[in-house]
Design an enzyme around this catalytic site. Structure first.
Site, PDB file in Angstrom:
ATOM      1  N   GLY A 221      11.184   4.495   4.166  1.00 56.26           N
ATOM      2  CA  GLY A 221      12.178   3.484   4.495  1.00 56.26           C
ATOM      3  C   GLY A 221      11.697   2.047   4.466  1.00 56.26           C
ATOM      4  O   GLY A 221      12.442   1.138   4.096  1.00 56.26           O
ATOM      5  N   HIS A 222      10.430   1.818   4.838  1.00 52.74           N
ATOM      6  CA  HIS A 222      10.006   0.422   5.025  1.00 52.74           C
ATOM      7  C   HIS A 222       9.791  -0.343   3.726  1.00 52.74           C
ATOM      8  O   HIS A 222       9.504  -1.537   3.749  1.00 52.74           O
ATOM      9  CB  HIS A 222       8.780   0.348   5.934  1.00 52.74           C
ATOM     10  CG  HIS A 222       7.483   0.762   5.323  1.00 52.74           C
ATOM     11  ND1 HIS A 222       6.546  -0.156   4.918  1.00 52.74           N
ATOM     12  CD2 HIS A 222       6.959   1.973   5.047  1.00 52.74           C
ATOM     13  CE1 HIS A 222       5.496   0.486   4.439  1.00 52.74           C
ATOM     14  NE2 HIS A 222       5.717   1.781   4.506  1.00 52.74           N
TER      15      HIS A 222
ATOM     16  N   GLN B 161       7.950   3.251  -4.379  1.00 54.55           N
ATOM     17  CA  GLN B 161       8.242   1.893  -4.847  1.00 54.55           C
ATOM     18  C   GLN B 161       9.558   1.816  -5.614  1.00 54.55           C
ATOM     19  O   GLN B 161      10.108   0.736  -5.791  1.00 54.55           O
ATOM     20  CB  GLN B 161       7.112   1.380  -5.752  1.00 54.55           C
ATOM     21  CG  GLN B 161       5.814   1.095  -5.024  1.00 54.55           C
ATOM     22  CD  GLN B 161       5.880  -0.157  -4.149  1.00 54.55           C
ATOM     23  OE1 GLN B 161       6.627  -1.083  -4.416  1.00 54.55           O
ATOM     24  NE2 GLN B 161       5.086  -0.179  -3.099  1.00 54.55           N
TER      25      GLN B 161
ATOM     26  N   THR C 205       9.695  16.361  17.063  1.00 58.81           N
ATOM     27  CA  THR C 205      11.004  15.832  17.426  1.00 58.81           C
ATOM     28  C   THR C 205      11.398  14.734  16.445  1.00 58.81           C
ATOM     29  O   THR C 205      10.596  13.856  16.130  1.00 58.81           O
ATOM     30  CB  THR C 205      10.977  15.282  18.866  1.00 58.81           C
ATOM     31  OG1 THR C 205      10.586  16.366  19.722  1.00 58.81           O
ATOM     32  CG2 THR C 205      12.323  14.738  19.294  1.00 58.81           C
TER      33      THR C 205
ATOM     34  N   GLY D  43       5.889   7.804   3.554  1.00 61.08           N
ATOM     35  CA  GLY D  43       5.505   8.172   2.194  1.00 61.08           C
ATOM     36  C   GLY D  43       4.209   8.960   2.141  1.00 61.08           C
ATOM     37  O   GLY D  43       4.088   9.921   1.378  1.00 61.08           O
ATOM     38  N   SER D  44       3.250   8.562   2.945  1.00 63.82           N
ATOM     39  CA  SER D  44       1.942   9.238   2.910  1.00 63.82           C
ATOM     40  C   SER D  44       2.078  10.708   3.299  1.00 63.82           C
ATOM     41  O   SER D  44       1.513  11.587   2.647  1.00 63.82           O
ATOM     42  CB  SER D  44       0.950   8.544   3.848  1.00 63.82           C
ATOM     43  OG  SER D  44       0.767   7.203   3.458  1.00 63.82           O
TER      44      SER D  44
ATOM     45  N   CYS E 299      -3.966  -1.421   1.445  1.00 62.07           N
ATOM     46  CA  CYS E 299      -4.955  -0.428   1.861  1.00 62.07           C
ATOM     47  C   CYS E 299      -6.340  -0.771   1.324  1.00 62.07           C
ATOM     48  O   CYS E 299      -7.339  -0.325   1.868  1.00 62.07           O
ATOM     49  CB  CYS E 299      -4.550   0.940   1.347  1.00 62.07           C
ATOM     50  SG  CYS E 299      -2.783   1.161   1.311  1.00 62.07           S
TER      51      CYS E 299
END
Ligand SMILES: *Cc1c(COP(=O)(O)O)cnc(C)c1O
Length: 395
Positions: free
Chosen positions: A202-203, A181, A239, A72-73, A326
């Protein structure tokens, strides 16, 4: 001891079904997708299949509108820096965002201020929702980009994305949304919702960490952020994280296939928990109660420190958060809670619980049993609480 993981807004457990899908690409199918021999071609095929799947699941017109990133970042950085730098050449030097974005967006905007961009940080009011009218009023001739998150990571409030997108389209301004989110938890259709760029990872929906994507509508071309090889149609070098990409698509598909049922269940659990905890005196729910993610609970308890609350919760086997991962370790209260108008001392006493499919009604029962006890205990020793009670007596 009982252990309840209630910090799914920070990250989620990898689904075993997703791991199964990923396994071949971590073991036997290790070829580089850019190579021409069999196991390379097989890996490439898996990447393209995942791309097509994700495009369909978010309502994109074409798989070519999906670019894989490290999460996301990176997607946020690329969307905002890439688009603004591309548009600067056309005299577009103004960005509109909100005060309570994730740091991946806020710090990116700060970085662009140093490059000469002007940034408007919109108010989110007490309910934690951006006003469409404010977006409209903030747009000017030099506006390059509007970036507003889909759902807030701390208080879970859901923004009027489709309406903001419509205003942007009317004014020919690019609209990006950090939907990290929201993806997997709410219905998203980039076409219907007038979204030009969208970040996902994904996480946050039981996929692997370190793999996300940026959706860019056809014709929307941010400058390249990661230079190098010709991967991702020459737009993003490196890659491919083949196993991650396969897992990302699988996790999204799984999450959406069970979404309606899950959301009904989580909304019920969330509301029961919030109502139960609101019986604690001097407690409050942060952010709109209705327009929020089904699994998000964010509350403040006056007179205590969020950090001590979290430590005690941890001792009781409950994994919670006081804001975003964070900012833990940071002494300032969360910028999100300050943005909805909470005074510093109240914002300090905050707790976020975020549920996923793995949580149960029994978890709610246990939390309802533990939290009031812990809050009582902490208040007993709190000079701040003492002062609050003193003031109450004097009034
Ligand atoms: C988690 C999160 C991010 C960062 O995603 P990563 O994949 O961890 O880089 C960005 N925005 C929001 C709203 C998030 O919740």
């Amino acid at each position: 001891m009982r252990r309840i993981y209630a910090d799914n807004a920070a990250t989620t457990a990898l689904s075993p079904k997703v791991l199964d899908k990923m396994m071949p690409y971590l073991t036997t199918v290790y070829g580089n997708p850019s190579s021409l021999y069999g196991i390379g071609a097989e890996a490439k095929e898996a990447v393209e299949e995942a791309r097509a799947k994700i495009a369909t699941l978010i309502g994109a017109n074409s798989p070519n509108e999906i670019y894989f990133t490290s999460g996301g970042s990176e997607a946020d950085n690329w969307a905002i820096k890439g688009m603004c730098r591309a548009l600067k050449k056309k005299g577009k030097t103004h960005i509109i965002t909100s005060k309570f974005e994730h740091h991946a967006v806020l710090h990116t905007c700060k970085a662009l201020e140093k490059e000469g961009f002007e940034v408007t940080y919109l108010d989110v009011y007490e309910n934690g929702i951006v006003k469409v009218e404010d977006v409209k009023n903030a747009i000017k001739d030099t506006t390059a980009l509007v970036t507003i998150m889909y759902a807030n990571n701390e208080i879970g409030t859901i923004q009027p994305i489709k309406e903001i997108g419509a205003i942007c389209r009317e004014n020919k301004v690019i609209f990006h949304t950090d939907a990290v989110q929201a993806v997997g938890n709410v219905d998203i259709n980039v076409e219907d919702q007038n979204i030009d760029m969208l970040s996902l990872t994904g996480h946050k929906f039981h996929g692997p960490k370190g793999c996300g994507a940026l959706y860019c509508r056809r014709g929307v071309r941010p400058e390249i952020l990661i230079d190098g090889g010709a991967q991702e149609r020459t737009r993003r070098a490196g890659t491919e994280n083949v196993a991650g990409i396969v897992g990302l698509a699988e996790a999204l598909e799984l999450s959406l296939s069970t979404m309606n049922e899950r959301n009904a269940r989580l909304t019920k659990m969330r509301d029961r928990l919030m109502d139960g905890l609101l019986t604690i005196e001097r407690s409050r729910v942060n952010g709109d109660r209705v327009h929020r993610l089904p699994g998000n609970i964010n509350m403040c308890f006056e007179g205590i420190e969020g950090e001590s609350l979290l430590l005690r919760l941890d001792m009781a086997g409950i994994c919670a958060s006081s804001g975003s991962a964070c900012t833990s370790g940071d002494l300032d209260p969360s910028h999100v809670l300050l943005s909805i108008g909470l005074p510093h001392e109240i914002a300090h006493g905050s707790m976020r619980l975020s549920f996923s499919d793995d949580n149960t009604e029994e978890d709610v029962d246990y939390i309802l049993e533990q939290v009031p006890k812990i809050v009582d205990y902490l208040r007993m020793m709190s000079p701040l609480w003492e002062k609050i009670k003193e003031e109450e007596r004097n009034n």
